[in-house]
Each structure stands twice: as structure tokens, then as C-alpha cells.
Design a protein around this motif. Structure first.
Motif, PDB file in Angstrom:
ATOM      1  N   TYR A 152       0.843  -1.195   0.000  1.00  0.00           N
ATOM      2  CA  TYR A 152       0.000   0.000   0.000  1.00  0.00           C
ATOM      3  C   TYR A 152       0.875   1.242   0.000  1.00  0.00           C
ATOM      4  O   TYR A 152       1.761   1.385   0.850  1.00  0.00           O
ATOM      5  CB  TYR A 152      -0.927   0.000   1.214  1.00  0.00           C
ATOM      6  N   PRO A 153       0.672   2.172  -0.943  1.00  0.00           N
ATOM      7  CA  PRO A 153       1.516   3.372  -1.012  1.00  0.00           C
ATOM      8  C   PRO A 153       1.289   4.304   0.176  1.00  0.00           C
ATOM      9  O   PRO A 153       0.178   4.416   0.676  1.00  0.00           O
ATOM     10  CB  PRO A 153       1.093   4.037  -2.325  1.00  0.00           C
ATOM     11  N   ARG A 154       2.352   4.947   0.606  1.00  0.00           N
ATOM     12  CA  ARG A 154       2.290   5.849   1.750  1.00  0.00           C
ATOM     13  C   ARG A 154       2.882   7.202   1.380  1.00  0.00           C
ATOM     14  O   ARG A 154       3.703   7.314   0.490  1.00  0.00           O
ATOM     15  CB  ARG A 154       3.044   5.252   2.930  1.00  0.00           C
ATOM     16  N   LYS A 155       2.451   8.223   2.116  1.00  0.00           N
ATOM     17  CA  LYS A 155       2.980   9.570   1.929  1.00  0.00           C
ATOM     18  C   LYS A 155       4.339   9.669   2.617  1.00  0.00           C
ATOM     19  O   LYS A 155       4.775   8.749   3.301  1.00  0.00           O
ATOM     20  CB  LYS A 155       2.024  10.589   2.538  1.00  0.00           C
ATOM     21  N   LYS A 189       1.717   8.176   6.452  1.00  0.00           N
ATOM     22  CA  LYS A 189       0.291   7.903   6.402  1.00  0.00           C
ATOM     23  C   LYS A 189      -0.082   7.277   5.060  1.00  0.00           C
ATOM     24  O   LYS A 189       0.573   7.535   4.051  1.00  0.00           O
ATOM     25  CB  LYS A 189      -0.519   9.177   6.616  1.00  0.00           C
ATOM     26  N   LYS A 190      -1.174   6.485   5.055  1.00  0.00           N
ATOM     27  CA  LYS A 190      -1.649   5.896   3.813  1.00  0.00           C
ATOM     28  C   LYS A 190      -2.160   6.977   2.873  1.00  0.00           C
ATOM     29  O   LYS A 190      -2.771   7.952   3.312  1.00  0.00           O
ATOM     30  CB  LYS A 190      -2.806   4.935   4.077  1.00  0.00           C
ATOM     31  N   LYS A 191      -1.913   6.783   1.583  1.00  0.00           N
ATOM     32  CA  LYS A 191      -2.496   7.686   0.595  1.00  0.00           C
ATOM     33  C   LYS A 191      -3.986   7.418   0.508  1.00  0.00           C
ATOM     34  O   LYS A 191      -4.419   6.281   0.546  1.00  0.00           O
ATOM     35  CB  LYS A 191      -1.850   7.489  -0.762  1.00  0.00           C
ATOM     36  N   SER A 192      -4.769   8.470   0.389  1.00  0.00           N
ATOM     37  CA  SER A 192      -6.221   8.299   0.343  1.00  0.00           C
ATOM     38  C   SER A 192      -6.697   7.895  -1.042  1.00  0.00           C
ATOM     39  O   SER A 192      -7.752   7.292  -1.182  1.00  0.00           O
ATOM     40  CB  SER A 192      -6.907   9.585   0.780  1.00  0.00           C
ATOM     41  N   VAL A 212      -5.449   5.978  -4.584  1.00  0.00           N
ATOM     42  CA  VAL A 212      -4.430   5.194  -5.279  1.00  0.00           C
ATOM     43  C   VAL A 212      -4.903   5.005  -6.706  1.00  0.00           C
ATOM     44  O   VAL A 212      -5.939   4.417  -6.969  1.00  0.00           O
ATOM     45  CB  VAL A 212      -4.240   3.810  -4.603  1.00  0.00           C
TER      46      VAL A 212
END
Length: 74
Positions: A60-63, A67-70, A72
Motif C-alpha cells: 500500500y503506497p504511503r505519503k 500515512k496511507k495515501k487516500s 491510489v
């Protein structure tokens, strides 16, 4: 695919399949067997996915702040 999926055990991932209704599953990979993978989704439910139907696994991509990106986009 089994050996590659084992690299993501314990990671929050997006699992792309040809069998799911929206094309992807989100959750933490808990276990990988010979022909299946156990995924715990965000609500805590367990799902079992046949590895024959998995086309792609992505962490899962993160900033930058972790934090998780809202959103994708693939």
C-alpha cells in the motif's frame, strides 16, 4: 507466485485479482500456502484468495509522513 507473495507477509497490501468484483482486495497478508493466501481486511475479517487468480500484489503506497495515501491510481 507463492514465493513472491511470501515476501509480503505482514505487510498492508493491495492484491489485484481477476475474480473479485472490483478487481482488488486491500488488507494485511497473514499466511501463504501452496495454492491460497489469507488476507485480513481493514474490518478484521479474514479472506482466502486462490493464488491462481492473483495477478499483482502491491504494498500500500504511503505519503512522506508515513500515512496511507487516500487515493491510489493505477
Amino acid at each position: 507466485m507463492k514465493e513472491l507473495a511470501k515476501r509480503f507477509i505482514g505487510e498492508d497490501c493491495i492484491i489485484y485479482t481477476i475474480a473479485s468484483y472490483d478487481g482488488s482486495l486491500h488488507g494485511v497478508i497473514k499466511e501463504v500456502n501452496d495454492s491460497a493466501m489469507v488476507i485480513e481486511n481493514t474490518s478484521g475479517e479474514l479472506e482466502v484468495v486462490n493464488l491462481d487468480f492473483v495477478t499483482r500484489i502491491r504494498q500500500y503506497p504511503r505519503k512522506k509522513n508515513g500515512k496511507k495515501k487516500s487515493l491510489v491510481l493505477d
